[in-house]
Every structure is written in structure tokens, then in C-alpha cells.
Design an enzyme around this catalytic site. Structure first.
Site, PDB file in Angstrom:
ATOM      1  N   ASP A  15      -7.460  19.356 -14.122  1.00 11.49           N
ATOM      2  CA  ASP A  15      -7.715  18.121 -14.775  1.00 11.49           C
ATOM      3  C   ASP A  15      -7.465  18.071 -16.074  1.00 11.49           C
ATOM      4  O   ASP A  15      -8.056  18.816 -17.081  1.00 11.49           O
ATOM      5  CB  ASP A  15      -9.110  17.805 -14.616  1.00 11.49           C
ATOM      6  N   ARG A  51       0.869  -1.122  -0.012  1.00  8.53           N
ATOM      7  CA  ARG A  51       0.121  -0.053  -0.160  1.00  8.53           C
ATOM      8  C   ARG A  51       0.912   1.302  -0.015  1.00  8.53           C
ATOM      9  O   ARG A  51       0.448   2.338  -0.405  1.00  8.53           O
ATOM     10  CB  ARG A  51      -1.100  -0.205   1.095  1.00  8.53           C
ATOM     11  N   LYS A  59      -8.152   6.995 -19.596  1.00  7.43           N
ATOM     12  CA  LYS A  59      -8.602   7.445 -20.950  1.00  7.43           C
ATOM     13  C   LYS A  59      -7.238   7.321 -21.944  1.00  7.43           C
ATOM     14  O   LYS A  59      -6.809   6.206 -22.052  1.00  7.43           O
ATOM     15  CB  LYS A  59      -8.994   8.980 -20.821  1.00  7.43           C
ATOM     16  N   TYR A  74     -15.850  17.523 -15.257  1.00 10.29           N
ATOM     17  CA  TYR A  74     -16.175  16.117 -15.306  1.00 10.29           C
ATOM     18  C   TYR A  74     -17.297  15.954 -14.391  1.00 10.29           C
ATOM     19  O   TYR A  74     -17.282  16.514 -13.132  1.00 10.29           O
ATOM     20  CB  TYR A  74     -15.130  15.168 -15.142  1.00 10.29           C
TER      21      TYR A  74
HETATM   22  C1  PLP Z   1     -13.037   9.852 -16.794  1.00 12.10           C
HETATM   23  C2  PLP Z   1     -12.609  11.225 -16.194  1.00 12.10           C
HETATM   24  C3  PLP Z   1     -12.363  11.362 -14.766  1.00 12.10           C
HETATM   25  C4  PLP Z   1     -12.587  10.058 -13.849  1.00 12.10           C
HETATM   26  O1  PLP Z   1     -11.531   9.247 -14.043  1.00 12.10           O
HETATM   27  P1  PLP Z   1     -11.898   7.632 -13.618  1.00 12.10           P
HETATM   28  O2  PLP Z   1     -10.796   6.836 -14.182  1.00 12.10           O
HETATM   29  O3  PLP Z   1     -12.923   7.214 -14.576  1.00 12.10           O
HETATM   30  O4  PLP Z   1     -12.209   7.530 -12.243  1.00 12.10           O
HETATM   31  C5  PLP Z   1     -11.950  12.518 -14.238  1.00 12.10           C
HETATM   32  N1  PLP Z   1     -11.859  13.609 -15.198  1.00 12.10           N
HETATM   33  C6  PLP Z   1     -12.144  13.521 -16.559  1.00 12.10           C
HETATM   34  C7  PLP Z   1     -11.885  14.718 -17.380  1.00 12.10           C
HETATM   35  C8  PLP Z   1     -12.520  12.364 -17.027  1.00 12.10           C
HETATM   36  O5  PLP Z   1     -12.594  12.167 -18.403  1.00 12.10           O
END
Ligand code: PLP
Length: 350
Positions: free
Chosen positions: A145, A21, A170, A72
Site C-alpha cells: 500500500d 461494469r 488521497k 491502515y
Molecule cells: C485511505 C486509505 C486507504 C483506504 O482508501 P479509501 O479510498 O478510503 O477506501 C487505504 N490505505 C491507506 C494507507 C489509506 O490512507
């Protein structure tokens, strides 16, 4: 050539790592790569949301957060839930309006400012240098982000952000087969705090997932270049389509964030949003009418996908009901166009 997948929860006493962890050699390989790409130090998490939650965990009880209104959905909902619990005060602002953002920051003196650029799903562009100046004037941290931009399309730390976050689910992984999140920062204290939060809350990535993201990153430049070229071409054609009312893509000269994106990004990304002529049912029919494009949520995979964002209850009501978000992949652009065009034409004939 490839790092090992370290499948150990514990280690012989006296080893550099005591328990998984804290850290795992496979995450460390991934963090080295993402840190190098972002010109900072990376910390990986079980998912993008786990990474976002670890950042929000740093906010002292009762402090303020200035957040972009277009974020998001998961992050927006989470900040809203923390505000509803009395954990923090949320102040939303249209972050592509730099003056409004600076004004909100001066008024509320937040602990952190949360922006996303390009934003989901409207592709608003926030001026990161201006946001960083505004945040730093009051001693706030700027978090971006950067999922839609990838580390190849935007280097937030160099533009003044204190923390850059990615859902590696992604583009970084790129094959729709893994969940993982990552943050990058430069301040050693901040990096240590984020690692400590991960250790204490346990939102750790699996070693196999870290390995898959590492493998994905090897082809990121190729996938990213192809997907962006496809997106630019599709956006241009959609704009001329008689059955399309509005197209949003930062690479289009008419996009309100085009000039800013040209300066702070390298490329314009591979997400395109558009509204077909008609109502939400028409848009839904387009999504259900494609054969090559996968009707699915998420984005950033090699395969192209699309969805009407408002089918989700947590999506902002500021997003038009008929907005379709395209995640453009690496297929042949003519195949993608033919399929999308056919789905649009079918709605006119229905
Ligand atoms: C998908 C996404 C998230 C969340 O990520 P996960 O891996 O699904 O938890 C956060 N911000 C953006 C812009 C995203 O496209």
C-alpha cells in the site's frame, strides 16, 4: 485536451466495450496514466478499500497472509475479519524489521505478504527489496500500500513488489472530493484476475470520479513538492517545540527509517505524526484548537488537516493515545506553523 466523461452503462452491440461494469473509457484514461507512473498496468476501483478487497479476494481459501502489524486501520480490520471467518490465516509482523519479516514468511509460507510504507500513522519504513526477496523465496506475492508515498515518491514495482495499491482518494485526486482506488501490477495473469474480480464483484469507479482523479494527477507534482517542503519544515520545528515530546517524519535524520527511506523513496512524504506533551485530552485539545488546520480524518488534500488517530476504535492499540497525525497541505508554511504553535501554547495555558 481533456478525456470525455463516458456516461453510458451500455453500448451498441459489437462495440469494444459491452457494458460499463467491464470497463469505461474514462477509467481507461486514468489507468493509462497511473500505469505509466507506476511502470506497470493499473486497474481502478470504487475506493482504496475496494482495491484492497480485490487483492485479498485473490487469496485461496485457507491460505496464509503475512501482514504488517502497522497498517491502515481499514485494511488491518478487513484482514482480521477474513481470518476470523476462516477465510485465511493472518500472521502479523513488524514489517520495518526485515529479519522478522523474512522469518515470518519462511515460517508461514503465505500466499501474499501485505506491507504499507510509509505506514499509517506511525510512518514506519519497510525495506521493499528485502520484503520482495523474502516473499519470492517462498513464491508469495508482495503487495505494498503505497498511498502515503504516491507514485512520485516510490515506485514499488521497480523495487520488487508484485502489486502496488493506492487510495487515490488521497494524493492522486488531492482535493478531498472523490473516493477511488487503484492497483498496479506487471504480471498479465494477475492484472487479468484483478480486472475479473472487479467485474464480478462490481466495485467499479464512477466515470466522474475517474475524471476528477485524472485532473488531480495533473497537479500532483506541484502539490506534492509543496506539501513535502512544508512537512519537512514543520517536522523540524515541532522537534524543537518545548510542548512536543516526539515527532515522527522519515525525513528527520533521527527517524529509524530515515536511511532506508533515503534509498527507496524520492522525498519523504507529507505526513508527520507527533505527540504533544501531556495526555490524550491534551492532544485532542490541540486538534480542536486549530483554525487553519482542519480537524478531520483522511489526508492528501491541498488543505492541511489533523486528527488524533486513537479517536477511532479500529485504530491499533500500538498507536500512542496522544499521537496526532498531520496531513500537510499546500498552504503558506508560516500560516500553518503559527496556527499549530498557537494551538499547542493554548494547551499549556489551559
Ligand atoms: C485511505 C486509505 C486507504 C483506504 O482508501 P479509501 O479510498 O478510503 O477506501 C487505504 N490505505 C491507506 C494507507 C489509506 O490512507
Amino acid at each position: 485536451m481533456n478525456p470525455d466523461i463516458t456516461m453510458s452503462s451500455t453500448y451498441h452491440a459489437g462495440a469494444p466495450i459491452g457494458y460499463s461494469r467491464e470497463s469505461t473509457l474514462t477509467w481507461e484514461s486514468l489507468e493509462d496514466v497511473v500505469g505509466a507512473l507506476e511502470h506497470g498496468t493499473a486497474v481502478s476501483f470504487a475506493s482504496g478499500m475496494a482495491a484492497a478487497a480485490a487483492v485479498l479476494e485473490q487469496v485461496p481459501l485457507g491460505a496464509s497472509v503475512v501482514a504488517a502489524s502497522m497498517l491502515y486501520g481499514g485494511v488491518r480490520t478487513r484482514i482480521g475479519a477474513l481470518a476470523a471467518n476462516g477465510r485465511l490465516h493472518r500472521h502479523e509482523v513488524e514489517a520495518q524489521d526485515s529479519a522478522a519479516l523474512a522469518e515470518a514468511v519462511r515460517t508461514h509460507r503465505p500466499f501474499l505478504v501485505w506491507v504499507e510504507t510509509p505506514s499509517n500513522p506511525t510512518l514506519d519504513i519497510c525495506d521493499l527489496r528485502a520484503a520482495a526477496d523474502a516473499a519470492h523465496e517462498v513464491g508469495a506475492l508482495l503487495v505494498c500500500d503505497s498511498t502515503f508515498a504516491t507514485p512520485l515518491g516510490q515506485r514499488g514495482l521497480e523495487l520488487g513488489c508484485d502489486i502496488v495499491m493506492h487510495s487515490a482518494t488521497k494524493y492522486l485526486s488531492g482535493h478531498s472530493d472523490v473516493l477511488l482506488g487503484v492497483v498496479a501490477a506487471r504480471d498479465e495473469g494477475l492484472v487479468a484476475a484483478l480486472r475479473s474480480t472487479r467485474h464480478a464483484t462490481g466495485a467499479v469507479p464512477g466515470p466522474v470520479e475517474a475524471w476528477l482523479v485524472l485532473r488531480g494527477i495533473r497537479t500532483l507534482p506541484l502539490r506534492w513538492a509543496r506539501a513535502q517542503a512544508n512537512a519537512a519544515e514543520l517536522a523540524r520545528r515541532l522537534q524543537e517545540h518545548p510542548l512536543v515530546d516526539h515527532v515522527s517524519y522519515p525525513g528527520l535524520p533521527g527517524h529509524p527509517g530515515h536511511a532506508r527511506a533515503s534509498v527507496q523513496m524520492q522525498g519523504f512524504g507529507a505526513i508527520v505524526s507527533f505527540e504533544p506533551t501531556g495526555d490524550a485530552a491534551t492532544a485532542q485539545a490541540v486538534c480542536e484548537g486549530t483554525r487553519l488546520w482542519v480537524h478531520a480524518t483522511s489526508l492528501g488534500g491541498v488543505e492541511s488537516s489533523l486528527e488524533r488517530r486513537r479517536r477511532w476504535a479500529e485504530e491499533s492499540t500500538a498507536v500512542p493515545e496522544s499521537l496526532i497525525r498531520l496531513s500537510v497541505g499546500v498552504e503558506d508554511v508560516e500560516d500553518l506553523w503559527d496556527d499549530l504553535d498557537a494551538a499547542l501554547l493554548a494547551t499549556a495555558q489551559a
